[in-house]
Design a protein around this motif. Structure first.
Motif, PDB file in Angstrom:
ATOM      1  N   LEU A  57      10.497  -5.395   6.626  1.00 52.31           N
ATOM      2  CA  LEU A  57      10.554  -4.356   6.691  1.00 52.31           C
ATOM      3  C   LEU A  57      10.242  -3.913   5.661  1.00 52.31           C
ATOM      4  O   LEU A  57       9.831  -2.864   5.769  1.00 52.31           O
ATOM      5  CB  LEU A  57      12.250  -4.533   6.638  1.00 52.31           C
ATOM      6  CG  LEU A  57      12.964  -3.315   6.910  1.00 52.31           C
ATOM      7  CD1 LEU A  57      12.421  -2.366   7.948  1.00 52.31           C
ATOM      8  CD2 LEU A  57      14.169  -3.416   6.984  1.00 52.31           C
TER       9      LEU A  57
ATOM     10  N   LEU B  59       7.698  -3.571  18.039  1.00 57.65           N
ATOM     11  CA  LEU B  59       8.192  -3.501  18.359  1.00 57.65           C
ATOM     12  C   LEU B  59       9.111  -2.077  19.849  1.00 57.65           C
ATOM     13  O   LEU B  59       7.723  -1.229  19.792  1.00 57.65           O
ATOM     14  CB  LEU B  59       8.566  -2.232  16.658  1.00 57.65           C
ATOM     15  CG  LEU B  59       8.653  -3.028  15.700  1.00 57.65           C
ATOM     16  CD1 LEU B  59       8.827  -1.661  14.511  1.00 57.65           C
ATOM     17  CD2 LEU B  59      10.253  -3.819  15.716  1.00 57.65           C
TER      18      LEU B  59
ATOM     19  N   ALA C 277       3.034   1.726  10.868  1.00 61.28           N
ATOM     20  CA  ALA C 277       3.732   0.792  12.629  1.00 61.28           C
ATOM     21  C   ALA C 277       3.379   0.164  13.708  1.00 61.28           C
ATOM     22  O   ALA C 277       3.220  -0.698  13.295  1.00 61.28           O
ATOM     23  CB  ALA C 277       4.816   1.555  12.913  1.00 61.28           C
TER      24      ALA C 277
ATOM     25  N   THR D 158       3.590  -3.333  13.681  1.00 58.69           N
ATOM     26  CA  THR D 158       4.238  -3.869  14.461  1.00 58.69           C
ATOM     27  C   THR D 158       4.489  -3.328  15.718  1.00 58.69           C
ATOM     28  O   THR D 158       4.820  -2.022  16.136  1.00 58.69           O
ATOM     29  CB  THR D 158       6.146  -3.458  13.434  1.00 58.69           C
ATOM     30  OG1 THR D 158       5.743  -2.010  13.113  1.00 58.69           O
ATOM     31  CG2 THR D 158       6.058  -4.601  12.540  1.00 58.69           C
TER      32      THR D 158
ATOM     33  N   ALA E 183      13.370  -0.566  14.998  1.00 61.93           N
ATOM     34  CA  ALA E 183      13.449  -1.024  13.526  1.00 61.93           C
ATOM     35  C   ALA E 183      14.117  -2.201  13.046  1.00 61.93           C
ATOM     36  O   ALA E 183      14.445  -3.228  12.817  1.00 61.93           O
ATOM     37  CB  ALA E 183      12.093  -0.951  12.486  1.00 61.93           C
TER      38      ALA E 183
ATOM     39  N   LEU F 166      13.374  -5.831  12.842  1.00 60.74           N
ATOM     40  CA  LEU F 166      12.875  -6.187  11.564  1.00 60.74           C
ATOM     41  C   LEU F 166      14.159  -7.060   9.937  1.00 60.74           C
ATOM     42  O   LEU F 166      14.205  -6.491   8.536  1.00 60.74           O
ATOM     43  CB  LEU F 166      12.156  -5.412  10.838  1.00 60.74           C
ATOM     44  CG  LEU F 166      10.655  -5.284  11.716  1.00 60.74           C
ATOM     45  CD1 LEU F 166      10.126  -3.819  11.309  1.00 60.74           C
ATOM     46  CD2 LEU F 166       9.967  -6.631  11.571  1.00 60.74           C
TER      47      LEU F 166
END
Length: 110
Positions: free
Chosen positions: A87, A62, A55, A59, A77, A80
């Motif tokens: 994802l 996020l 993560a 990402t 998420a 996504l």
């Protein structure tokens, strides 16, 4: 509020892993599993991915918040869900980093 089963089905469809991605209802909410490993929770119709280096790497943008009272923050998420490829990658890379499920203890017969 609790999570709607239709939302769970939508998340599973968006991840697109077929039978590899399963879910189990827990306390009115859901845990998501890839190959038996917990990778995310769905609480109040939001997707919370287990915190991991995957993560952080994939990402970092996020938002984070607790999926339930008393929990630490998890990446959320939801954004996504419109990007199935990103994802799926996040979910699969998270699964690689999660520990193997503990074997269930066998019940002794009397």
């Amino acid at each position: 509020m609790g999570t709607d089963l239709n939302y769970i089905q939508y998340v599973v469809e968006q991840v697109g892993l077929g039978s590899r991605l399963t879910h189990k209802k827990m306390f009115g909410e859901y845990a998501l599993y890839v190959d038996g490993k917990v990778v995310a929770f769905v609480c109040d119709n939001s997707l919370f991915v287990k915190p991991s280096q995957a993560a952080v790497k994939l990402t970092p943008h996020l938002p984070q918040r607790a999926p339930y009272p008393g929990a630490r923050n998890y990446p959320v998420a939801d954004e996504l869900l419109d990007d199935s490829d990103s994802l799926r990658r996040l979910i699969l890379e998270t699964a690689v980093l999660m520990p193997e499920p503990k074997p269930k203890a066998s019940r002794k017969t009397k």
